[in-house]
Design an enzyme around this catalytic site. Structure first.
Site, PDB file in Angstrom:
ATOM      1  N   LYS A  92       0.837  -1.204   0.000  1.00 50.45           N
ATOM      2  CA  LYS A  92       0.000   0.000   0.000  1.00 50.45           C
ATOM      3  C   LYS A  92       0.873   1.257   0.000  1.00 50.45           C
ATOM      4  CE  LYS A  92      -4.398  -0.985  -0.068  1.00 50.45           C
ATOM      5  NZ  LYS A  92      -4.758  -2.239  -0.300  1.00 50.45           N
ATOM      6  N   LYS A 107      -4.228 -14.932 -12.791  1.00 47.77           N
ATOM      7  CA  LYS A 107      -5.533 -15.376 -12.315  1.00 47.77           C
ATOM      8  C   LYS A 107      -6.532 -14.246 -12.512  1.00 47.77           C
ATOM      9  CE  LYS A 107      -5.618 -13.893  -7.573  1.00 47.77           C
ATOM     10  NZ  LYS A 107      -6.182 -14.140  -6.296  1.00 47.77           N
ATOM     11  N   LYS A 112      -9.387  -8.292 -10.130  1.00 47.92           N
ATOM     12  CA  LYS A 112      -9.706  -6.895 -10.460  1.00 47.92           C
ATOM     13  C   LYS A 112      -8.426  -6.104 -10.727  1.00 47.92           C
ATOM     14  CE  LYS A 112     -12.408  -6.403  -6.712  1.00 47.92           C
ATOM     15  NZ  LYS A 112     -13.020  -7.671  -6.324  1.00 47.92           N
TER      16      LYS A 112
HETATM   17  P1  ADP Z   1      -9.406  -9.398  -6.610  1.00 43.25           P
HETATM   18  O1  ADP Z   1      -8.095 -10.119  -6.790  1.00 43.25           O
HETATM   19  O2  ADP Z   1     -10.209  -9.377  -7.850  1.00 43.25           O
HETATM   20  O3  ADP Z   1      -9.240  -8.048  -5.941  1.00 43.25           O
HETATM   21  P2  ADP Z   1     -10.144 -10.228  -4.021  1.00 43.25           P
HETATM   22  O4  ADP Z   1      -8.716 -10.198  -3.595  1.00 43.25           O
HETATM   23  O5  ADP Z   1     -11.074  -9.196  -3.512  1.00 43.25           O
HETATM   24  O6  ADP Z   1     -10.214 -10.268  -5.594  1.00 43.25           O
HETATM   25  O7  ADP Z   1     -10.724 -11.676  -3.739  1.00 43.25           O
HETATM   26  C1  ADP Z   1     -11.517 -12.033  -2.664  1.00 43.25           C
HETATM   27  C2  ADP Z   1     -11.431 -13.536  -2.519  1.00 43.25           C
HETATM   28  O8  ADP Z   1     -11.859 -14.156  -3.741  1.00 43.25           O
HETATM   29  C3  ADP Z   1     -10.008 -14.035  -2.301  1.00 43.25           C
HETATM   30  O9  ADP Z   1      -9.726 -14.200  -0.950  1.00 43.25           O
HETATM   31  C4  ADP Z   1      -9.978 -15.360  -2.995  1.00 43.25           C
HETATM   32  O10 ADP Z   1     -10.363 -16.373  -2.079  1.00 43.25           O
HETATM   33  C5  ADP Z   1     -11.048 -15.261  -4.042  1.00 43.25           C
HETATM   34  N1  ADP Z   1     -10.488 -15.098  -5.381  1.00 43.25           N
HETATM   35  C6  ADP Z   1     -10.250 -13.943  -6.029  1.00 43.25           C
HETATM   36  N2  ADP Z   1      -9.800 -14.160  -7.280  1.00 43.25           N
HETATM   37  C7  ADP Z   1      -9.746 -15.506  -7.427  1.00 43.25           C
HETATM   38  C8  ADP Z   1      -9.377 -16.377  -8.505  1.00 43.25           C
HETATM   39  N3  ADP Z   1      -9.008 -15.910  -9.682  1.00 43.25           N
HETATM   40  N4  ADP Z   1      -9.456 -17.703  -8.304  1.00 43.25           N
HETATM   41  C9  ADP Z   1      -9.870 -18.194  -7.124  1.00 43.25           C
HETATM   42  N5  ADP Z   1     -10.240 -17.435  -6.081  1.00 43.25           N
HETATM   43  C10 ADP Z   1     -10.188 -16.112  -6.208  1.00 43.25           C
END
Ligand code: ADP
Length: 331
Positions: free
Chosen positions: A111, A194, A197
């Site tokens: 951050k 993967k 966002k």
């Molecule tokens: P992003 O990476 O889009 O910001 P988050 O970090 O908010 O997503 O994800 C919240 C939860 O969703 C994570 O703790 C994880 O368990 C799950 N998650 C996010 N992206 C994936 C993915 N591509 N595959 C599997 N689980 C995921």
């Protein structure tokens, strides 16, 4: 019964990665454990969101979680800021969090690199607020991703210090909840990472998106020039498309395209068209449910009020005990 706590910040929409990697597991977990799921709106304040956006985002996340199957009859679904006891416990736990260890947290260092103009104390003490979220229900299990393991370790440190300082055995050590089955990692559309966002809008597919956008995104997914040797192993971008198919398509469809890849007759356009079709068929019912819930004021009011009442009952008991332990007592 195990007590499980999990929170989500109200930013953006749930994408297929969030669904298959987290929310779907929560939905199943509701039958096995006593679950607390909350929308972490206090946590999102570190970036100073626009107040109207914040309020709307809480409604969106609630609608999406409910549409995905979180059941307020089975679990406690609530908005973090409806439980002021969380803020009080956060204040108290801050006395047991050392500046050095907070500064060493990987997420804090990230951050600092990303938003160097707004390195506020809330960012530094983010893991303390997370610890408060967890231990306020004396939770034992927290379903966390790899990136959150350090925070859980910190939560254990804070509560152990608390216990030690007052010579009590009050807070249990929260542990990572491990699912009995292998967790699914959902690939993104960029061929490499993967679904996330942070990898950009084009990399994710959300439930709220309309058909046209979903189709367009999938048709643009990264591929290569096609297999040249029979029975070769698909490179990452193609493997990713097959992995997405595994989540939404029928076995027959998958077998058909795998065979076409193996004998080099595959046309990626056809594969993507089919994938888009199957993703749309999968997401449309969710989208419809999300929209219905989002516009149902009475439902949102009832769910949040009932969730807050249940969560507060548990939180207030903890705060009564904690106040007694630390000597903040009524006269
Ligand atoms: P992003 O990476 O889009 O910001 P988050 O970090 O908010 O997503 O994800 C919240 C939860 O969703 C994570 O703790 C994880 O368990 C799950 N998650 C996010 N992206 C994936 C993915 N591509 N595959 C599997 N689980 C995921």
């Amino acid at each position: 019964m195990e007590i499980v706590v999990s929170g989500t910040r109200p930013t953006g929409h749930i994408h297929l990665g969030n669904y298959f990697g987290a929310v779907k597991n929560f939905v199943e977990l509701q039958h096995e454990a006593q679950c607390f799921f909350f929308v972490a709106d206090y946590h999102s304040l570190t970036t100073h969101p626009n107040p109207d956006d914040l309020h709307d985002n809480v409604r969106i996340i609630l609608s999406e979680y409910l549409a995905c199957g979180l059941d307020p009859e089975k679990s406690t679904v609530y908005v973090q800021s409806d439980i002021p006891e969380v803020a009080e416990l956060y204040l108290i736990l801050n006395m047991f969090a050392h500046k050095g260890e907070l500064e060493r947290a990987t997420t804090f260092k990230d951050k600092v690199a990303k938003q160097e103009k707004n390195i506020n104390a809330g960012l530094l003490t983010y893991p303390v607020l997370q610890a408060a979220d967890i231990v306020i229900h004396k939770a034992l299990k927290v379903p966390v991703g790899k990136d959150q393991e350090q925070h859980l370790e910190m939560a254990r440190t804070f509560v152990n210090r608390f216990n030690h300082t007052f010579g009590v055995d009050y807070f249990p050590e929260p542990q990572a909840f491990s699912y009995s089955k292998e967790l699914i990692k959902v690939p993104g559309l960029d061929g490499a990472s993967k679904m996330s966002k942070s990898a950009g809008e084009q990399n994710t597919i959300s439930f709220y998106e309309d058909e046209k956008t979903i189709r367009k995104k999938i048709m643009r997914a990264v591929t290569d020039s096609g297999p040249t040797q029979p029975n070769s192993t698909p490179p990452q971008p193609i493997e990713n498309l097959f992995n997405l198919m595994a989540l939404v398509s029928t076995d027959d469809v998958i077998a058909h395209f795998k065979q076409a890849y193996a004998d080099c007759s595959i046309r990626y356009g056809d594969l993507k068209k089919q994938l888009a079709e199957d993703v749309v068929a999968f997401t449309t019912p969710f989208k419809e449910k999300i929209e219905a819930i989002y516009h149902d004021d009475a439902l949102i009011k009832r769910v949040t009020a009932e969730g807050a009442a249940k969560a507060r009952a548990s939180a207030q008991q903890t705060l009564r005990d904690v106040r007694e332990i630390i000597g903040i007592r009524p006269f």
